[in-house]
Enzyme design. Structure first.
Site, PDB file in Angstrom:
ATOM      1  CG  HIS A   1      -0.844  -0.115   2.521  1.00 54.10           C
ATOM      2  ND1 HIS A   1       0.341   0.556   2.947  1.00 54.10           N
ATOM      3  CD2 HIS A   1      -1.288  -0.787   3.615  1.00 54.10           C
ATOM      4  CE1 HIS A   1       0.346   0.603   4.377  1.00 54.10           C
ATOM      5  NE2 HIS A   1      -0.633  -0.238   4.630  1.00 54.10           N
TER       6      HIS A   1
ATOM      7  CG  HIS B   1      -5.504  -5.075  12.521  1.00 57.46           C
ATOM      8  ND1 HIS B   1      -6.060  -3.881  12.395  1.00 57.46           N
ATOM      9  CD2 HIS B   1      -4.551  -4.987  11.630  1.00 57.46           C
ATOM     10  CE1 HIS B   1      -5.526  -3.114  11.415  1.00 57.46           C
ATOM     11  NE2 HIS B   1      -4.484  -3.575  11.122  1.00 57.46           N
TER      12      HIS B   1
ATOM     13  CD  GLU C   1      -4.163  -1.944   7.066  1.00 59.37           C
ATOM     14  OE1 GLU C   1      -3.609  -1.871   7.966  1.00 59.37           O
ATOM     15  OE2 GLU C   1      -3.725  -1.033   6.192  1.00 59.37           O
TER      16      GLU C   1
ATOM     17  CG  ASP D   1      -2.677  -6.521   5.727  1.00 57.95           C
ATOM     18  OD1 ASP D   1      -3.451  -5.617   6.110  1.00 57.95           O
ATOM     19  OD2 ASP D   1      -1.606  -6.447   6.412  1.00 57.95           O
TER      20      ASP D   1
ATOM     21  CG  HIS E   1      -1.623   0.032  12.591  1.00 55.95           C
ATOM     22  ND1 HIS E   1      -1.616   0.610  11.403  1.00 55.95           N
ATOM     23  CD2 HIS E   1      -1.941  -1.270  12.208  1.00 55.95           C
ATOM     24  CE1 HIS E   1      -1.772  -0.095  10.348  1.00 55.95           C
ATOM     25  NE2 HIS E   1      -2.190  -1.304  10.882  1.00 55.95           N
TER      26      HIS E   1
ATOM     27  CG  ASP F   1      -0.364  -4.769  11.382  1.00 59.99           C
ATOM     28  OD1 ASP F   1      -0.291  -5.759  10.649  1.00 59.99           O
ATOM     29  OD2 ASP F   1      -1.576  -3.931  10.926  1.00 59.99           O
TER      30      ASP F   1
ATOM     31  CE1 TYR G   1       4.919  -4.422   9.917  1.00 63.48           C
ATOM     32  CE2 TYR G   1       4.671  -3.503  12.177  1.00 63.48           C
ATOM     33  CZ  TYR G   1       4.090  -4.087  11.164  1.00 63.48           C
ATOM     34  OH  TYR G   1       3.055  -4.583  11.259  1.00 63.48           O
TER      35      TYR G   1
ATOM     36  CG  HIS H   1       2.704  -8.104   8.606  1.00 58.36           C
ATOM     37  ND1 HIS H   1       2.312  -8.439   7.690  1.00 58.36           N
ATOM     38  CD2 HIS H   1       1.683  -7.074   9.078  1.00 58.36           C
ATOM     39  CE1 HIS H   1       1.100  -7.836   7.160  1.00 58.36           C
ATOM     40  NE2 HIS H   1       0.931  -6.887   8.006  1.00 58.36           N
TER      41      HIS H   1
HETATM   42 FE1  FEO Z   1      -2.654  -2.914   9.763  1.00 58.55          FE
HETATM   43 FE2  FEO Z   1      -1.032  -5.791   8.487  1.00 58.55          FE
HETATM   44  O1  FEO Z   1      -2.551  -4.642   8.492  1.00 58.55           O
END
Ligand code: FEO
Length: 404
Positions: free
Chosen positions: A24, A78, A80, A82, A145, A164, A196, A229
């Site tokens: 992104h 979360h 988001e 992904d 986040h 995350d 990150y 991640h």
């Molecule tokens: Fe906030 Fe890995 O997405």
């Protein structure tokens, strides 16, 4: 990659994204991974899902351990894209599972899917779920986040699943910190954490400090920190908590990042004497040319140094576009506790340096004035002025400690 055990009956079942270089808009030279986890207990429980493109891989990994239809609980830490864009695939395989999610997570997930077809349970900090021999404890972590974010802690195994937070964009055959350090180095891993943090978490430093303090107050024993991640922390999970505290406390190197772009090399010619002036004061220097460097690296280097000098030619009376783009990225990350200055060259009339200082003020950054502008090419006198400009900025950097 096949499933990997974190502890007895707790497995990583995620996917590696070796090829992604643009996440992104954030450059990911190391690729990334989408981590999710499966707990085999009396109630089979899945912690998070993965990006849609990788749903086949996680389904294959889950299926190699258990029939997905037997999943009883799906925790969504979360929402988001992904992490939830294969949730529908999982729920199609396990239609009787119950989704555990924060209140804001449910509200957001409602924009992705028709939730009326699924069993949902909203949880908040302190709520627990017994899945057999294990108890999961939920901890909301808003703005760490996203508003919906939460952690899930497995009391018996002392594993903290952190979505995350504490992640890194790394695709690697190594799943754990000790393996990655053996394959590469702890410096490489630390760099990925800082990258990150700087590009994703910089705006949330105060909340991060408060959340880590809250975790410490809870006195959670933590053997493993398992983010969504990158590498899983099992060698020394405290180390990444300490790194985050340093980053959230704006800890920096005694150095200056010179971040610039150039049109006909005039602004570029200012850099060597400026850098020599900085060095003459015993302060470190890093030079980052914007069109030759990924934006995420420029942001990381900005955050690592106590100060930054931004260099830009004036083009059509305003800031050079690549420099303006950098400043826009930076403003969104709400940096604090860094001293900044600006310099550049111009031909007909100036404009860039003035505009950059206006941007510094908009961001609320501490700035060192005045900036330095030169006409066309640096003369001998301009070169001397550049050296003094660098030297004066370095003197200020040595005295600068930010506002805490
Ligand atoms: Fe906030 Fe890995 O997405």
């Amino acid at each position: 990659m096949k499933p990997v055990a974190l502890k007895d009956d707790i497995f990583w079942v995620g996917a590696l994204d070796w090829a992604v270089r643009d996440f992104h808009g954030y450059e990911t030279p190391r690729g990334t991974s989408y981590n999710n986890y499966l707990i085999l207990d009396e109630q089979v429980t899945l912690i998070d899902t993965v990006k849609h493109d990788f749903s086949d891989i996680t389904v294959k990994n889950i299926s190699s351990l258990v029939d997905p239809a037997t999943i009883v609980n799906v925790v969504v830490n979360h929402i988001e894209n992904d992490h939830v864009t294969s949730l529908d695939r999982i729920m199609a395989l396990a239609p009787n599972a119950t989704i555990y999610i924060s209140e804001k997570g449910k509200r957001g997930l409602d924009r992705f899917y028709d939730l009326s077809k699924w069993k949902m349970k909203v949880v908040k900090t302190g709520d627990t779920l017994t899945i057999g021999r294990r108890t999961l404890r939920f901890i909301e972590t808003p703005m760490l986040h996203w508003p919906d974010s939460m952690f899930t802690y497995v009391e018996e195994d002392r594993i903290l699943f952190t979505q995350d937070a504490f992640g890194q964009h790394i695709a690697s055959a190594a799943r754990f910190d000790d393996e990655y350090i053996a394959d590469f180095s702890d410096v490489e891993l630390h760099d990925a954490v800082v990258d990150y943090y700087a590009n994703i978490l910089m705006p949330f430093g105060t909340m991060i400090k408060n959340k880590i303090a809250e975790l410490q107050k809870m006195e959670l024993a933590i053997d493993v920190i398992a983010p969504d991640h990158g590498i899983i922390w099992r060698k020394n999970p405290q180390q990444v908590l300490e790194t985050y505290l340093d980053l959230a406390n704006s800890k920096s190197d005694l150095s200056v990042a010179i971040i610039y772009d150039t049109m006909w090399h005039s602004t570029e010619k200012m850099i060597v004497p400026i850098a020599e002036g900085i060095k003459a004061e015993g302060v470190g220097v890093k030079v980052i040319k914007l069109r030759a460097t990924p934006m995420s690296v420029a942001i990381k280097e900005f955050w690592k140094s106590r100060g930054a000098l931004i260099g830009s030619p004036t083009l059509n009376n305003i800031t050079y576009p690549s420099v303006a783009e950098f400043l826009t990225h930076l403003r969104g990350l709400r940096p604090k506790n860094r001293l900044v200055g600006a310099f550049g060259s111009y031909g007909w009339g100036g404009g860039a340096v003035k505009e950059i200082y206006e941007e510094f003020k908009r961001m609320g950054l501490d700035s060192s004035e005045p900036g330095l502008q030169i006409l066309y090419q640096p003369s001998k006198a301009d070169v001397d002025a550049c050296f003094e400009f660098g030297r004066e900025f370095a003197r200020k950097i040595k005295e600068y400690h930010g506002k805490f």
